[in-house]
Design a protein around this motif. Structure first.
Motif, PDB file in Angstrom:
ATOM      1  N   SER A 185      23.410  17.439   3.722  1.00  0.00           N
ATOM      2  CA  SER A 185      22.050  17.851   3.329  1.00  0.00           C
ATOM      3  C   SER A 185      21.141  16.622   3.329  1.00  0.00           C
ATOM      4  O   SER A 185      20.966  15.978   2.296  1.00  0.00           O
ATOM      5  N   PRO A 186      20.554  16.277   4.479  1.00  0.00           N
ATOM      6  CA  PRO A 186      19.634  15.138   4.506  1.00  0.00           C
ATOM      7  C   PRO A 186      18.492  15.365   3.508  1.00  0.00           C
ATOM      8  O   PRO A 186      18.016  16.501   3.367  1.00  0.00           O
ATOM      9  N   PRO A 187      18.059  14.320   2.801  1.00  0.00           N
ATOM     10  CA  PRO A 187      17.041  14.505   1.768  1.00  0.00           C
ATOM     11  C   PRO A 187      15.656  14.840   2.324  1.00  0.00           C
ATOM     12  O   PRO A 187      14.862  15.487   1.641  1.00  0.00           O
ATOM     13  N   PHE A 188      15.343  14.410   3.553  1.00  0.00           N
ATOM     14  CA  PHE A 188      14.041  14.643   4.178  1.00  0.00           C
ATOM     15  C   PHE A 188      14.086  14.102   5.602  1.00  0.00           C
ATOM     16  O   PHE A 188      15.020  13.372   5.957  1.00  0.00           O
ATOM     17  N   ASP A 189      13.076  14.427   6.392  1.00  0.00           N
ATOM     18  CA  ASP A 189      12.909  13.799   7.711  1.00  0.00           C
ATOM     19  C   ASP A 189      12.129  12.502   7.541  1.00  0.00           C
ATOM     20  O   ASP A 189      12.514  11.466   8.052  1.00  0.00           O
ATOM     21  N   GLU A 190      11.028  12.599   6.831  1.00  0.00           N
ATOM     22  CA  GLU A 190      10.211  11.424   6.493  1.00  0.00           C
ATOM     23  C   GLU A 190       9.692  11.585   5.081  1.00  0.00           C
ATOM     24  O   GLU A 190       9.455  12.711   4.624  1.00  0.00           O
ATOM     25  N   LYS A 191       9.522  10.447   4.425  1.00  0.00           N
ATOM     26  CA  LYS A 191       8.983  10.465   3.063  1.00  0.00           C
ATOM     27  C   LYS A 191       8.005   9.313   2.933  1.00  0.00           C
ATOM     28  O   LYS A 191       8.345   8.166   3.255  1.00  0.00           O
ATOM     29  N   LEU A 192       6.808   9.601   2.443  1.00  0.00           N
ATOM     30  CA  LEU A 192       5.797   8.584   2.208  1.00  0.00           C
ATOM     31  C   LEU A 192       5.746   8.305   0.713  1.00  0.00           C
ATOM     32  O   LEU A 192       5.541   9.222  -0.089  1.00  0.00           O
ATOM     33  N   ILE A 193       5.942   7.052   0.355  1.00  0.00           N
ATOM     34  CA  ILE A 193       5.980   6.650  -1.052  1.00  0.00           C
ATOM     35  C   ILE A 193       4.702   5.885  -1.366  1.00  0.00           C
ATOM     36  O   ILE A 193       4.432   4.840  -0.750  1.00  0.00           O
ATOM     37  N   THR A 194       3.914   6.417  -2.303  1.00  0.00           N
ATOM     38  CA  THR A 194       2.652   5.776  -2.678  1.00  0.00           C
ATOM     39  C   THR A 194       2.512   5.591  -4.187  1.00  0.00           C
ATOM     40  O   THR A 194       1.615   4.881  -4.633  1.00  0.00           O
ATOM     41  N   LYS A 248       0.834  -1.202   0.000  1.00  0.00           N
ATOM     42  CA  LYS A 248       0.000   0.000   0.000  1.00  0.00           C
ATOM     43  C   LYS A 248       0.866   1.249   0.000  1.00  0.00           C
ATOM     44  O   LYS A 248       0.631   2.187  -0.766  1.00  0.00           O
ATOM     45  N   GLU A 249       1.874   1.269   0.893  1.00  0.00           N
ATOM     46  CA  GLU A 249       2.752   2.432   0.978  1.00  0.00           C
ATOM     47  C   GLU A 249       4.062   2.052   1.643  1.00  0.00           C
ATOM     48  O   GLU A 249       4.150   1.050   2.350  1.00  0.00           O
ATOM     49  N   ILE A 250       5.054   2.889   1.397  1.00  0.00           N
ATOM     50  CA  ILE A 250       6.380   2.727   2.001  1.00  0.00           C
ATOM     51  C   ILE A 250       6.729   4.048   2.661  1.00  0.00           C
ATOM     52  O   ILE A 250       6.635   5.107   2.036  1.00  0.00           O
ATOM     53  N   LYS A 251       7.124   3.965   3.917  1.00  0.00           N
ATOM     54  CA  LYS A 251       7.502   5.169   4.655  1.00  0.00           C
ATOM     55  C   LYS A 251       8.982   5.087   5.004  1.00  0.00           C
ATOM     56  O   LYS A 251       9.434   4.118   5.603  1.00  0.00           O
ATOM     57  N   LEU A 252       9.729   6.097   4.594  1.00  0.00           N
ATOM     58  CA  LEU A 252      11.145   6.199   4.926  1.00  0.00           C
ATOM     59  C   LEU A 252      11.320   7.291   5.966  1.00  0.00           C
ATOM     60  O   LEU A 252      10.753   8.379   5.831  1.00  0.00           O
ATOM     61  N   ALA A 253      12.104   6.988   6.980  1.00  0.00           N
ATOM     62  CA  ALA A 253      12.425   7.974   8.012  1.00  0.00           C
ATOM     63  C   ALA A 253      13.937   8.116   8.080  1.00  0.00           C
ATOM     64  O   ALA A 253      14.664   7.125   8.152  1.00  0.00           O
ATOM     65  N   CYS A 254      14.388   9.349   8.056  1.00  0.00           N
ATOM     66  CA  CYS A 254      15.820   9.652   8.139  1.00  0.00           C
ATOM     67  C   CYS A 254      16.331   9.227   9.517  1.00  0.00           C
ATOM     68  O   CYS A 254      15.836   9.681  10.540  1.00  0.00           O
ATOM     69  N   ALA A 255      17.317   8.325   9.544  1.00  0.00           N
ATOM     70  CA  ALA A 255      17.902   7.822  10.795  1.00  0.00           C
ATOM     71  C   ALA A 255      19.227   8.547  11.057  1.00  0.00           C
ATOM     72  O   ALA A 255      19.578   9.511  10.368  1.00  0.00           O
ATOM     73  N   MET A 282      23.528 -11.875   2.144  1.00  0.00           N
ATOM     74  CA  MET A 282      24.942 -11.739   2.462  1.00  0.00           C
ATOM     75  C   MET A 282      25.358 -12.797   3.468  1.00  0.00           C
ATOM     76  O   MET A 282      24.562 -13.186   4.326  1.00  0.00           O
ATOM     77  N   ALA A 283      26.576 -13.235   3.358  1.00  0.00           N
ATOM     78  CA  ALA A 283      27.151 -14.155   4.338  1.00  0.00           C
ATOM     79  C   ALA A 283      27.917 -13.334   5.371  1.00  0.00           C
ATOM     80  O   ALA A 283      28.340 -12.215   5.094  1.00  0.00           O
ATOM     81  N   GLY A 284      28.070 -13.878   6.547  1.00  0.00           N
ATOM     82  CA  GLY A 284      28.871 -13.209   7.563  1.00  0.00           C
ATOM     83  C   GLY A 284      28.038 -12.381   8.519  1.00  0.00           C
ATOM     84  O   GLY A 284      26.828 -12.265   8.399  1.00  0.00           O
ATOM     85  N   VAL A 285      28.719 -11.797   9.476  1.00  0.00           N
ATOM     86  CA  VAL A 285      28.091 -10.983  10.506  1.00  0.00           C
ATOM     87  C   VAL A 285      28.099  -9.526  10.053  1.00  0.00           C
ATOM     88  O   VAL A 285      29.107  -9.034   9.552  1.00  0.00           O
ATOM     89  N   LEU A 286      26.982  -8.856  10.237  1.00  0.00           N
ATOM     90  CA  LEU A 286      26.878  -7.467   9.818  1.00  0.00           C
ATOM     91  C   LEU A 286      27.323  -6.506  10.909  1.00  0.00           C
ATOM     92  O   LEU A 286      27.122  -6.752  12.090  1.00  0.00           O
ATOM     93  N   ASP A 287      27.906  -5.425  10.478  1.00  0.00           N
ATOM     94  CA  ASP A 287      28.232  -4.299  11.342  1.00  0.00           C
ATOM     95  C   ASP A 287      27.897  -3.065  10.516  1.00  0.00           C
ATOM     96  O   ASP A 287      28.607  -2.733   9.571  1.00  0.00           O
ATOM     97  N   TYR A 288      26.790  -2.422  10.835  1.00  0.00           N
ATOM     98  CA  TYR A 288      26.321  -1.346   9.980  1.00  0.00           C
ATOM     99  C   TYR A 288      25.654  -0.236  10.786  1.00  0.00           C
ATOM    100  O   TYR A 288      25.154  -0.449  11.876  1.00  0.00           O
ATOM    101  N   GLY A 289      25.686   0.947  10.216  1.00  0.00           N
ATOM    102  CA  GLY A 289      24.915   2.068  10.728  1.00  0.00           C
ATOM    103  C   GLY A 289      23.605   2.125   9.963  1.00  0.00           C
ATOM    104  O   GLY A 289      23.382   1.349   9.037  1.00  0.00           O
ATOM    105  N   VAL A 290      22.747   3.043  10.336  1.00  0.00           N
ATOM    106  CA  VAL A 290      21.422   3.121   9.717  1.00  0.00           C
ATOM    107  C   VAL A 290      21.244   4.477   9.047  1.00  0.00           C
ATOM    108  O   VAL A 290      21.398   5.519   9.685  1.00  0.00           O
ATOM    109  N   ILE A 291      20.915   4.438   7.751  1.00  0.00           N
ATOM    110  CA  ILE A 291      20.602   5.670   7.033  1.00  0.00           C
ATOM    111  C   ILE A 291      19.098   5.926   7.090  1.00  0.00           C
ATOM    112  O   ILE A 291      18.665   6.992   7.497  1.00  0.00           O
ATOM    113  N   PHE A 292      18.299   4.923   6.692  1.00  0.00           N
ATOM    114  CA  PHE A 292      16.842   5.083   6.716  1.00  0.00           C
ATOM    115  C   PHE A 292      16.186   3.916   7.441  1.00  0.00           C
ATOM    116  O   PHE A 292      16.577   2.760   7.278  1.00  0.00           O
TER     117      PHE A 292
END
Length: 143
Positions: free
Chosen positions: A51-60, A36-43, A78-88
């Motif tokens: 220049s962050p692209p937005f705070d939140e974006k609703l994709i419909t 129905k929709e996808i919501k992205l939130a800037c993490a 992916m194989a292996g253990v993840l070590d990651y930060g979060v963009i969205f």
């Protein structure tokens, strides 16, 4: 910006050293008509961008939802253990009212690939193809 680049370098190295495997065939794969929709939130990493692209974006829009569904369905486990930060932080709401939450790491560097992590299994990552990453980057950053 350096943290962002280091995060993606870790993902690329893990995928290169550990190898990538196909997404399990028995996993449910959403179609664009299911979503129905996808919501992205800037993490945190997004907020640290110059220049962050937005705070939140609703994709419909159907075309945009289809691009996200295709990227998810064709992402490589992916194989292996993840070590990651979060963009969205990404929340997908389905037509039946259910919701799934993901981490989506797509930066605005044209030479990087995306990372997708379902929060129900936050230790397992999926790489998004270069072509799908470019499409999502255009939707997210307008590039």
């Amino acid at each position: 910006m350096r943290k962002l680049l280091y995060g993606f370098m870790i993902v690329v190295v893990l995928c290169g050293l550990g190898g990538c495997a196909s997404k399990d065939k028995d996993e449910a794969r959403p179609t664009s008509s299911d979503i129905k929709e996808i919501k992205l939130a800037c993490a945190q990493m997004c907020k640290e961008m110059e220049s962050p692209p937005f705070d939140e974006k609703l994709i419909t829009a159907e075309d945009d939802i289809e691009a996200f569904a295709n990227a998810m369905n064709n992402a490589e486990k992916m194989a292996g253990v993840l070590d990651y930060g979060v963009i969205f932080n990404m929340a997908i709401t389905y037509e039946n009212g259910s919701e799934e939450r993901y981490v989506l790491n797509i930066d605005n560097d044209e030479n990087s690939v995306g990372l997708l992590v379902n929060l129900n299994d936050s230790g397992q990552g999926y790489t998004i193809s270069e072509q799908a990453t470019r499409m999502l980057r255009t939707i997210i950053y307008g590039k």
